[in-house]
Design an enzyme around this catalytic site. Structure first.
Site, PDB file in Angstrom:
ATOM      1  N   CYS A 102       0.837  -1.195   0.000  1.00  0.00           N
ATOM      2  CA  CYS A 102       0.000   0.000   0.000  1.00  0.00           C
ATOM      3  C   CYS A 102       0.879   1.255   0.000  1.00  0.00           C
ATOM      4  O   CYS A 102       1.562   1.522  -0.970  1.00  0.00           O
ATOM      5  CB  CYS A 102      -0.988  -0.037   1.167  1.00  0.00           C
ATOM      6  SG  CYS A 102      -2.386   1.101   0.951  1.00  0.00           S
ATOM      7  N   HIS A 229      -3.601  -5.616   0.841  1.00  0.00           N
ATOM      8  CA  HIS A 229      -2.997  -5.877   2.147  1.00  0.00           C
ATOM      9  C   HIS A 229      -3.014  -7.368   2.503  1.00  0.00           C
ATOM     10  O   HIS A 229      -3.915  -7.830   3.212  1.00  0.00           O
ATOM     11  CB  HIS A 229      -3.750  -5.108   3.226  1.00  0.00           C
ATOM     12  CG  HIS A 229      -3.508  -3.640   3.225  1.00  0.00           C
ATOM     13  ND1 HIS A 229      -2.539  -3.035   3.993  1.00  0.00           N
ATOM     14  CD2 HIS A 229      -4.119  -2.641   2.531  1.00  0.00           C
ATOM     15  CE1 HIS A 229      -2.567  -1.722   3.795  1.00  0.00           C
ATOM     16  NE2 HIS A 229      -3.519  -1.455   2.905  1.00  0.00           N
ATOM     17  N   GLU A 231      -1.153  -8.726   4.667  1.00  0.00           N
ATOM     18  CA  GLU A 231      -0.939  -8.802   6.124  1.00  0.00           C
ATOM     19  C   GLU A 231      -2.244  -8.620   6.890  1.00  0.00           C
ATOM     20  O   GLU A 231      -2.284  -8.837   8.121  1.00  0.00           O
ATOM     21  CB  GLU A 231       0.112  -7.769   6.555  1.00  0.00           C
ATOM     22  CG  GLU A 231      -0.386  -6.362   6.786  1.00  0.00           C
ATOM     23  CD  GLU A 231      -0.670  -5.583   5.512  1.00  0.00           C
ATOM     24  OE1 GLU A 231      -0.914  -4.357   5.608  1.00  0.00           O
ATOM     25  OE2 GLU A 231      -0.678  -6.176   4.401  1.00  0.00           O
TER      26      GLU A 231
END
Length: 443
Positions: A102, A229, A231
């Site tokens: 990002c 994302h 994560e």
């Protein structure tokens, strides 16, 4: 244990998710404020993976990632004028890895580290406001480009992850840059529709990115960035539809799809660190190494290496074969590129990869021509500069030459950035070998 350095500060806010991902994947994760690196208190070179998490660095006041990228490019970190960007370039040249997600992806693009087609970290593409004109917070499906060489995405076909950004639209300024990105497979991730096809349609493509691109790598595959994302999807329960999915498939893994990216790179680094077998005692001319008929003791009866591809004893083979198999499954990006150029007798000779000779596994060898080709992280870089490793390499090369092999070594950068020169050098050695054979035959 592979070591991941995760930068934070100045508005970055996804560092804890990053650290959790690496710890779940089996790595050691260290979070530091960027100032600790800029002031020399922490060195990126003590780590294996450098990470730029998501967030809103410097409030995105001049555009996402712009201020942070300029800080890394121009802020001098030593009296000789060196910058952190200089250190990152050396970090990559040493065979290490960089990941940006990002806002971190935006920083890598603004720095010119992605896609870095020219190799001079000059910005070649940009990321700008979403075509929708709004902040996008939704789940998307991504497809991995099969031409991508990055170990971050090895073995992955599709994955579903969330996006959370206002400036995620990749803009490629001209047709030549677009063609170069596609030809090298650097557009490693694409937004896809419900049918699994790359799409520019909203909301499947949430920002209107050129090439439907959600992520890029550099030509080495060591620098990887993406807007979504991973994560944020470390456990199955992170997904908004997790309850129905569990009912449909109660035996499904409890891991989230995003964790696969972190597992991939951690396993890749760990695999590269598999210990080499210990250096063998030097052999004399009365004890050549080959594997023909074997005695019960495991010793080898010498055979013609031209006719027999086995070049170690059965006892050593039992030790080495698992290493060789694992190394073939997990090649470095440079090894993979060179193998594609050597396989199928493209140079008019048959090369074998990860082949056992005496107590060693060599990267590539043409046995009839007695030529070994090795690919190292950097010939004069960190890995082979360490005294113990240098001594081991010297002993390894000496033993292989005692057995009649010529050994050529190339660095990752040479293979990835100047493959034609590497192949020309190999061809010259093969030509010289054939000429020597003819002279001996005629003498």
């Amino acid at each position: 244990m592979p070591k991941a350095l995760i930068l934070t500060g100045f508005g970055i806010n996804c560092e804890e998710e990053f650290a959790a991902a690496y710890r779940l994947a089996g790595a050691q994760a260290t979070i530091v404020h960027l100032n600790q690196v800029l002031h020399g208190q922490v060195s990126i070179h003590d780590f294996d993976i450098l990470n730029f998490p998501g967030g809103f660095s410097f409030g995105d006041d001049l555009g996402s990632g712009v201020v942070l990228a300029n800080k890394l490019r121009y802020r001098q970190t030593s009296a000789d004028g060196r910058t952190l960007l200089d250190d990152i370039r050396q970090f990559v040249a040493d065979g290490k890895f960089v990941l940006g997600i990002c806002n971190g992806f935006q920083v890598l693009v603004k720095l010119g580290l992605l896609p870095n087609l020219g190799g001079d970290v000059t910005p070649e593409v940009t990321l700008t406001h979403n075509a929708s004109g709004r902040y996008e917070d939704r789940w998307v499906t991504l497809r991995v480009n099969p031409a991508s060489r990055t170990p971050f995405l090895k073995g992955i076909d599709k994955l579903e992850v969330p996006v959370r950004h206002g400036e995620g639209r990749l803009v490629v300024p001209d047709a030549a840059t677009r063609a170069a990105i596609e030809a090298s497979g650097l557009n490693c991730l694409s937004y896809v529709d419900a049918n699994g096809d790359g799409t520019s349609e909203y909301p499947f493509n949430p920002n209107g990115a050129d090439l439907n691109c959600a992520g890029l790598t550099d030509p080495t595959g060591q620098v990887f960035g993406l807007m979504p994302h991973p994560e944020a999807f470390l456990a199955a329960y992170n997904h908004p539809d997790w309850a129905r999915r569990r009912r449909v498939n109660p035996a499904a893994s409890e891991e989230g799809e995003g964790l696969r990216i972190f597992r991939n790179i951690v396993e890749h680094i760990a695999q590269r660190r598999l210990p080499h077998p210990p250096a063998p005692p030097f052999l004399d001319a009365e004890h050549p190494v080959g594997r023909g008929s074997q005695t019960d003791s495991g010793s080898a009866t010498p055979t013609s290496i031209v006719d027999d591809v086995f070049t170690t004893t059965s006892a050593k083979w039992q030790v080495l074969k698992e290493y060789g198999r694992d190394m073939r499954k997990q090649p470095t990006p440079a090894e993979e590129v060179l193998w594609e150029a050597l396989r199928g007798q493209k140079l008019a000779v048959k090369f074998r990869r990860q082949h056992s000779i005496d107590s060693y596994i060599v990267d590539f060898v043409t046995i009839p021509n007695k030529l070994i080709v090795e690919v190292d992280g950097e010939v004069d870089g960190e890995v082979h500069a360490e005294i113990s490793q240098a001594e081991y390499d010297a002993g390894r090369t000496h033993t292989l030459r005692e057995l009649g092999y010529e050994v050529l070594r190339f660095g990752n950068d040479e293979v990835l950035n100047d493959l034609d020169k590497v192949l020309t050098t190999i061809e010259e050695h093969l030509t010289q070998t054939n000429q020597t054979k003819r002279l001996r035959a005629n003498s």
